[in-house]
Design a protein around this motif. Sequence first.
Motif, short mmCIF file in Angstrom:
data_model
loop_
_atom_site.label_atom_id
_atom_site.label_comp_id
_atom_site.label_asym_id
_atom_site.label_seq_id
_atom_site.Cartn_x
_atom_site.Cartn_y
_atom_site.Cartn_z
N ASP A 381 -53.13 -8.11 -71.85
CA ASP A 381 -52.36 -9.35 -71.66
C ASP A 381 -52.16 -9.91 -70.22
O ASP A 381 -51.36 -9.61 -69.50
N TYR A 382 -53.28 -10.45 -69.57
CA TYR A 382 -53.43 -10.50 -68.56
C TYR A 382 -52.40 -11.81 -67.89
O TYR A 382 -52.13 -11.80 -66.61
N GLN A 383 -52.37 -12.71 -68.56
CA GLN A 383 -51.22 -13.88 -68.23
C GLN A 383 -49.83 -13.13 -68.13
O GLN A 383 -49.09 -13.45 -66.83
N ASN A 384 -49.25 -12.42 -68.94
CA ASN A 384 -48.04 -11.83 -68.53
C ASN A 384 -48.05 -10.82 -67.41
O ASN A 384 -47.10 -10.62 -66.63
N SER A 385 -49.28 -9.95 -67.40
CA SER A 385 -49.45 -9.12 -66.14
C SER A 385 -49.57 -9.82 -64.92
O SER A 385 -48.53 -9.32 -64.10
N SER A 386 -50.16 -10.83 -64.97
CA SER A 386 -50.05 -11.65 -63.54
C SER A 386 -48.76 -12.14 -63.42
O SER A 386 -48.35 -12.18 -61.94
N LEU A 387 -47.85 -12.56 -64.18
CA LEU A 387 -46.68 -13.31 -63.99
C LEU A 387 -45.75 -12.10 -63.38
O LEU A 387 -45.14 -12.56 -62.66
N TYR A 388 -45.74 -10.89 -63.83
CA TYR A 388 -45.11 -9.92 -63.50
C TYR A 388 -45.42 -9.38 -62.16
O TYR A 388 -44.48 -8.91 -61.21
N TYR A 389 -46.61 -9.27 -61.59
CA TYR A 389 -47.06 -8.88 -60.28
C TYR A 389 -46.58 -9.96 -59.36
O TYR A 389 -46.33 -9.72 -58.24
N ASP A 390 -46.65 -11.29 -59.62
CA ASP A 390 -46.35 -12.27 -58.76
C ASP A 390 -44.96 -12.24 -58.65
O ASP A 390 -44.28 -12.50 -57.42
N LYS A 391 -43.96 -11.97 -59.80
CA LYS A 391 -42.62 -11.85 -59.58
C LYS A 391 -42.34 -10.55 -58.43
O LYS A 391 -41.47 -10.65 -57.64
N ALA A 392 -43.08 -9.53 -58.65
CA ALA A 392 -42.79 -8.22 -57.69
C ALA A 392 -43.22 -8.88 -56.47
O ALA A 392 -42.37 -8.37 -55.32
N ILE A 393 -44.39 -9.38 -56.20
CA ILE A 393 -44.90 -9.70 -54.64
C ILE A 393 -43.76 -10.66 -54.04
O ILE A 393 -43.34 -10.42 -52.76
N ASN A 394 -43.30 -11.65 -54.98
CA ASN A 394 -42.47 -12.31 -54.16
C ASN A 394 -41.18 -12.16 -53.80
O ASN A 394 -40.49 -12.35 -52.85
N LEU A 395 -40.54 -11.16 -54.60
CA LEU A 395 -39.40 -10.85 -54.55
C LEU A 395 -39.53 -9.61 -53.37
O LEU A 395 -38.51 -9.43 -52.60
N ALA A 396 -40.30 -8.92 -53.54
CA ALA A 396 -40.57 -7.86 -52.29
C ALA A 396 -40.85 -8.59 -50.75
O ALA A 396 -40.06 -8.06 -50.04
N LEU A 397 -41.38 -9.78 -50.83
CA LEU A 397 -41.68 -10.53 -49.49
C LEU A 397 -40.30 -11.01 -49.25
O LEU A 397 -39.98 -10.89 -48.08
N SER A 398 -39.30 -11.55 -50.18
CA SER A 398 -38.15 -11.81 -49.81
C SER A 398 -36.99 -10.94 -49.34
O SER A 398 -36.23 -11.10 -48.56
N GLU A 399 -37.26 -9.59 -49.73
CA GLU A 399 -36.48 -8.48 -49.55
C GLU A 399 -36.96 -7.74 -48.33
O GLU A 399 -36.35 -6.50 -47.90
N ASN A 400 -38.16 -7.72 -48.16
CA ASN A 400 -38.79 -7.11 -46.89
C ASN A 400 -39.30 -5.76 -47.46
O ASN A 400 -38.95 -4.74 -46.48
N GLU A 401 -39.45 -5.44 -48.90
CA GLU A 401 -39.66 -4.33 -49.24
C GLU A 401 -41.30 -3.76 -49.25
O GLU A 401 -41.94 -3.72 -50.15
N ASP A 402 -41.66 -3.43 -47.96
CA ASP A 402 -42.87 -3.03 -47.81
C ASP A 402 -43.33 -1.74 -48.42
O ASP A 402 -44.31 -1.46 -48.77
N ARG A 403 -42.35 -0.97 -48.56
CA ARG A 403 -42.59 0.23 -49.39
C ARG A 403 -42.91 0.13 -50.72
O ARG A 403 -43.64 1.25 -51.16
N THR A 404 -42.75 -0.80 -51.28
CA THR A 404 -43.21 -1.25 -52.92
C THR A 404 -44.31 -2.47 -52.72
O THR A 404 -44.93 -2.24 -53.96
N LEU A 405 -44.25 -3.22 -51.80
CA LEU A 405 -45.07 -4.12 -51.89
C LEU A 405 -46.46 -3.97 -51.80
O LEU A 405 -47.32 -4.76 -52.55
N TRP A 406 -46.89 -2.75 -51.24
CA TRP A 406 -48.42 -2.56 -51.08
C TRP A 406 -48.80 -2.12 -52.54
O TRP A 406 -49.94 -2.39 -52.83
N GLU A 407 -48.06 -1.67 -53.31
CA GLU A 407 -48.38 -1.32 -54.86
C GLU A 407 -48.56 -2.62 -55.53
O GLU A 407 -49.43 -2.61 -56.42
N SER A 408 -47.56 -3.41 -55.30
CA SER A 408 -47.81 -4.57 -56.27
C SER A 408 -48.92 -5.56 -55.68
O SER A 408 -49.67 -6.10 -56.77
N TYR A 409 -49.42 -5.50 -54.45
CA TYR A 409 -50.61 -6.25 -54.17
C TYR A 409 -51.69 -5.37 -54.49
O TYR A 409 -52.71 -6.09 -55.25
#
Length: 731
Positions: A381-409
């Motif tokens: 289910d690539y559509q939902n997968s991409s949706l959740y990765y984008d959520k993770a990346i955008n939230l990590a960027l807004s929260e400066n959460e580099d320790r988890t952002l690398w894995e989302s990327y």
Amino acid sequence: MERSFLIFLLANLLCLPFWAQNKPADIKYSSNFTQLLTDSQGYIKGGLYDRAKVSLLQILKLARTPEEKKEVNLKLAEVEANLGNLSQAYNYYKQSLQLALETGDKETADFCKTSIDIIDSYNDGKTLRQTGKYKESIIKFREALLGSDLINNNILKIKTLRQESLVYMDMNNYQAFLEENIKANEIAKAINNSIEIILTINNIGHYYSLIDNINLAIENFDNAILLSNREGMPTYVIFDTYYNGAVVNIEIGNYDKAIEYLSFALEIIAKDKSNSYYVTSLSNLGSTYLKRALTSGNKEDYDRAFDYFNQALSAAARTGNEPFQVAVLNNIGSLKAHLEENLDALYYLNKARILAEKIKLNAYLVSIYTNIGIIYARQGDYQNSSLYYDKAINLALSENEDRTLWESYLEKGNLLKKQGKLTEARFYYLNSINIIESLRSKLSMEEDKASFLGSDKRLNAYHNLIDLLINLNKEKGDQNYLTQAFSFTERAKSRAFLDSIESSNLEKEIPADLKLINQEKEIMSDMSKLYTRLIAPDLPEDERITILQEVKSLEDKLDNIKRQIRSQNPAYANLTYPEIITYEQASKEFVKSKTAVFTFVVGEDSAYGFALTGQGLKVYPIPVRSDLRLRVINHRKAISDTDNREFQSGRELYDLLLKPGMVEGIKNLIIIPDDILNLLPFETLLTGSQPDDWLIKNYTVYYAPSLSSLRELANHQNRNNRAKPQHNLLA
């Protein structure tokens, strides 16, 4: 996949050690009473507060006059404060105050009254901090500090400084947090208060963990552990030290030590199952066993992880602690995902997501979104997968959460690669690697850096990008992709070695201009948004071209930002973006007419050999990790058996690893092994059909961790030689 729930236990804020008090008015006591009181004072000075308390309670029974009772109550207040029992200290101050008033001892009465006022201000400040009223809290703590200075009550001053430091931490003023604890630590040392020395060292260690200086965090936590082994140390102090030591070892992938420390901490706290740190200790033990299972493949570690997670979830539910429930549900979901029990994984992860969104636990949502994205990708289910990765990346960027952002990327890159969108995937892998290397540059011990890169799946970012670049070469026939793949092979291999050499020349890294660092993050965020648009279905071609042009413009800006950082602060830049040898440089400096360089990249799903010779660069596939492991183990057994005369394994390994890259006239081999190949003696491979056609008979073999490291070692040695005066030596 998961990120373990790591809660740093600040030095328990309710603990209160020793103070030097003003002497009350001179009173004559019985000689026996005076001797007993002197003995108890010796215990206090030695930091043996439990012994002092027992002694003073016995003396109190012997006290006959109001003066004697006043003196003993005053000493008991001191001891209770040292033991961290402020409410008991408060009561003893009140009793001593009453007796001082009865006996007309104004000096002692004033001392006790001021001490009572200090504790009141301290408690008010603490309450205000807990309700988020930070400015008002600081005012109250300042009142307590003024009172402490007025009567020279050092124990209450230490406590107030440490409690006030937490206000600064809550306000993200980490420098002030550090400075307050350093002041408290210096006073604690001056009065020989071991408890407060340990607690302030813990907080100093916590400061360094907050700014990602893991090495200094480890150093402080280890010192606290050593000091906590003293006689009479309260159990909460011992717990704090071992817990903090465990957490920081989890961060760098030292799982065995983390399990040792957490098990000991859990044993200490197990009797109080309502304590929030009981749940945290269970959860962290589960996370650590899971992380160790991922590197060892040990089924028992998976079983232990699941058992600890279930215990933690039950304990968190009993106490109604929702953040802990989120953490444990996410960890169980991660465990199920690793075991490929995908439906169970989604069940637990969605429970964690719903609860985390309800209580706005954003830092944890990054990990949860990424984990959900991984499961959907597995299910196709690539559509939902991409949706959740984008959520993770955008939230990590807004929260400066580099320790988890690398894995989302990384995971978004994996998804795009799976879909055949290699150019877009390349961007996400690059971002993941840049963040990993930024985090890693903040470690300062070589062994910590090595375990950091090897823990979790951080190396996968390099391996997957290398595989992608090789596939792009096959698809487009552009040799530049192979030279880029070589460059990332060097980056993956060289980091720990180069950083250790660089840090030997830099006593302290000075941060670059924060404005430039923030601009760098903003550009990366903008690029991420553009790539999200780029992968939209049915994107018109003209819009696609426009977006790619915008990406190129942002890449140029990013390069410019890095150049500014390097020009303004070369020391910082050298640590953040260390110099890695290029293919062109490697060919010029190492590849001679009779020399070839073989470097290897071994991953779970792909593995490659890189051969640099006078004819250029050749890249070829080799067996993946699991296959190579068996081949290397079998060959080592074959060559160690003195009765064996059959070395087919050596011929096969030569054909797989070296033969594809060999050219005529080569006599010298520089081998840069990887993973299990570090255990392979290449000299023992067979180049022909005869039993004694050993590689070593026809070639001279050299080993190196990487070409970048080899070059830097040579340069480092040359610099040292130039710096030293030359002397003629006689043998």
